[in-house]
Write an enzyme that holds these catalytic residues in place. Structure first.
Site: not given
Length: 624
Positions: A75, A78, A227, A472
């Site tokens: 995603d 990571d 999430y 990120e």
């Protein structure tokens, strides 16, 4: 002085001419933004992989659970595969293709965009091995975040987590159903059998989501910190129904939206965000498209309430509502400190497509604080994209690899560690933090096209690897950006959205018979030789520049016990565009994606004109 005055006058003049001159290369930005998805791939990388510093990874995913879960996307920075944001990424990529596929194609990126979608849908097919089972995560955020390793050699736990009838997840299953339905539209022409497979999964996932209701983070509890489903699952159920209707024209899904819009919040929630968790603004915009297409029928009143909320979203983006979105001093919309760019690109996409919906309807947007024209909505989208690409107080491009001043220390494991292909010396779990994460130097691998989290509420940004809130990137930052960039390449010209017009999205071919809205009269069947019957229905009407236009649906049914081939249809008194058949000379035949019609099946085609129904009859055919 005279020279300076002339220069200023020219600049002012250029500023008044919208879209005529832009210093940004949207085509280059589009190409780079699509390339980013190849850097996020998990699994066996294909021979045509363009991000050369990546290699195969996650090759045993799902093995401990007895299922093949190799593939899909990481995603963000990571190495976890989170199902909900991955599905949202695919859905919004598909929406970009559906709206602006022709623009993507003319700029040589349609194939790459479709490949990016397929990398996700191939994984979803694997993750949905049974009708009421869906794997929603591979890897664990806690153990993954403890380590800083390349995906090619990660040593973290790769446990797979699923939902089923006893551990439901309507939000996860609903979003995945939406992704599969939207993707079925994308592949309908290029790969009909794959499209049908995606649609089968979409139907099953929607039924699973609707029948066994519950939040997925109550079943997959390890996802809550990363999430968690704050908005619940009603928005995903409506979202999935909206996409299934777009994919099938099945009245069941139209009725679902009409009957549940009030109780599930579709007509009640007025949002100022659209993202992987909260889908209401997307649902409302997509339902508004149904109105533009003239297909709401008996649900028109309910769908107008959806549209009202969609337009409140648009008004708030442009500061024309009683509750407006916050903006930075530099003009960027600002929703939250962590990864704010996800909301910038999704809002820019919605305003871009809605500007085209308004153009199709020949109207402006009425807000509580003033009216907005379609061009003003598109200007807003452009302003946000231009900010992303460098028109901001810092002069920073937040898309990696675009321009000269872009983030060099991205919070991303793969890009921050030397490529596995260059140096295969093992990077340990904690050793990666010591040697690579804390390294105050540029990334050894440029994460081309990645859109990072972006600046704070005051346009401040720190290009540091440990500043994950700002540096990120995520896949769902980029997905809606594809559509916006494709749209901006085309300039200010509006697109008629009464029907999907891009190359990947033809009208459905074989459908369940759907009754017309009760308020619409049924037109008697045209004369047609048995056993092939033809029936026509007026589906909707609208007024444009003094003329009344009608949308007619024509259904041709093979009532024989044999396969219909070599079809020729004669159509006279047709004064407008037609979809779903192929013209050859003076006759029409099967559309390009089918060569025959099985016994007992029907095909549908539609046309629009400002007259009574056209005369349609079958002039030739064979039964084999």
């Amino acid at each position: 002085m005279g020279s300076s005055t002339s220069t200023i006058s020219v600049l002012v003049f250029l500023g008044l001419v919208q879209f005529v001159v832009s210093r940004h290369d949207y085509k280059q930005a589009l190409s780079k933004s699509i390339l980013f998805f190849e850097a996020q791939r998990s699994g066996h990388l294909p021979p045509n992989q363009r991000v050369s510093w990546r290699s195969h990874s996650g090759l045993n995913d799902g093995k401990s659970s007895g299922v093949d879960l190799v593939g899909g996307y990481y995603d963000a920075g990571d190495n976890v595969k989170f199902g909900l944001p991955m599905a949202f990424t695919v859905t919004t990529m598909c929406w970009s293709i559906i709206e602006y596929g022709s623009q993507l194609e003319s700029n040589g990126e349609l194939g790459n965009a479709i490949d990016a979608v397929k990398w996700g849908t191939d994984y979803f097919i694997k993750a949905h091995p049974e009708p009421n089972v869906l794997y929603g995560e591979v890897g664990d955020g806690k153990s993954d975040h403890y380590c800083w390793q390349r995906p090619e050699e990660m040593t973290t736990d790769r446990k797979a987590y699923k939902i089923d009838r006893n551990n439901p997840g309507s939000d996860l299953a609903g979003e995945t159903a939406a992704a599969m339905a939207a993707a079925s539209i994308v592949f309908r022409r290029s790969d009909p059998s794959y499209s049908a497979e995606l649609l089968r999964h979409a139907h099953q996932l929607f039924e699973f989501a609707d029948k066994y209701r519950g939040k997925y983070d109550s079943s997959i509890t390890v996802v809550q910190k990363y999430y968690g489903s704050v908005s619940g699952y009603n928005d995903e159920l409506l979202w999935a129904a909206a996409w299934l209707y777009q994919a099938t024209n099945d009245k069941y899904y139209l009725d679902y939206l009409g009957k549940n819009g009030d109780s599930m919040g579709g007509t009640g929630w007025s949002m100022r965000e659209f993202g992987w968790d909260v889908k209401y603004a997307g649902v409302q915009t997509l339902v508004a498209k149904v109105l533009v297409q003239g297909k709401a029928g008996e649900h028109t009143a309910v769908f107008e309430r959806y549209q009202e909320k969609a337009e409140q979203f648009m008004c708030s983006m442009l500061g024309k509502s009683t509750k407006n979105i916050q903006k930075t001093p530099g003009g960027l919309i600002f929703r939250q400190r962590w990864n704010n760019m996800q909301f910038v690109t999704s809002a820019s996409f919605l305003t871009a497509v809605y500007s085209d919906y308004l153009s199709s309807s020949k109207r402006n947007l009425r807000c509580s604080q003033g009216n907005i024209s379609p061009s003003q909505l598109l200007d807003f989208s452009k302003s946000q994209v231009d900010y992303i690409l460098g028109d901001n107080p810092r002069g920073t491009s937040y898309t990696v690899g675009y321009g000269h001043n872009y983030p060099r220390q991205v919070h991303h494991r793969g890009s921050s560690i030397v490529s596995f292909k260059v140096n295969q010396k093992f990077v340990t779990c904690r050793g990666g933090y010591a040697k690579w994460y804390s390294r105050k130097a540029n990334d050894p691998n440029v994460l081309t096209g990645a859109l990072v989290g972006g600046p704070d509420a005051y346009d401040n940004f720190a290009d540091n690897r440990d500043n994950y809130e700002q540096t990120e990137p995520t896949t769902y930052n980029n997905a809606p950006l594809l559509g916006v960039l494709a749209r901006l390449i085309s300039g200010p010209t509006g697109f008629d959205q009464r029907l999907p017009g891009v190359s990947p999205t033809p009208s459905p071919v074989i459908i369940k018979p759907a009754p017309a809205p009760k308020s619409k009269p049924t037109i008697p069947p045209a004369a047609s030789p048995s056993p092939i019957t033809i029936s026509q229905k007026m589906m909707s009407s609208w007024k444009n520049e003094g003329k009344v236009y009608h949308r007619y649906s024509t259904k041709l049914t093979n009532r024989s016990t044999k396969t219909l081939k070599n079809l020729k249809i004669s159509i006279t008194k047709l004064y407008g565009p037609i979809w779903g058949v192929t013209k050859t000379g003076n006759t029409f035949g099967f559309p390009s994606w089918m060569q025959s019609l099985p016994a007992g099946k029907s095909m549908e085609f539609v046309y629009i004109h400002s007259a009574s129904p056209a005369n349609i009859l079958v002039s030739n055919y064979s039964l084999e």
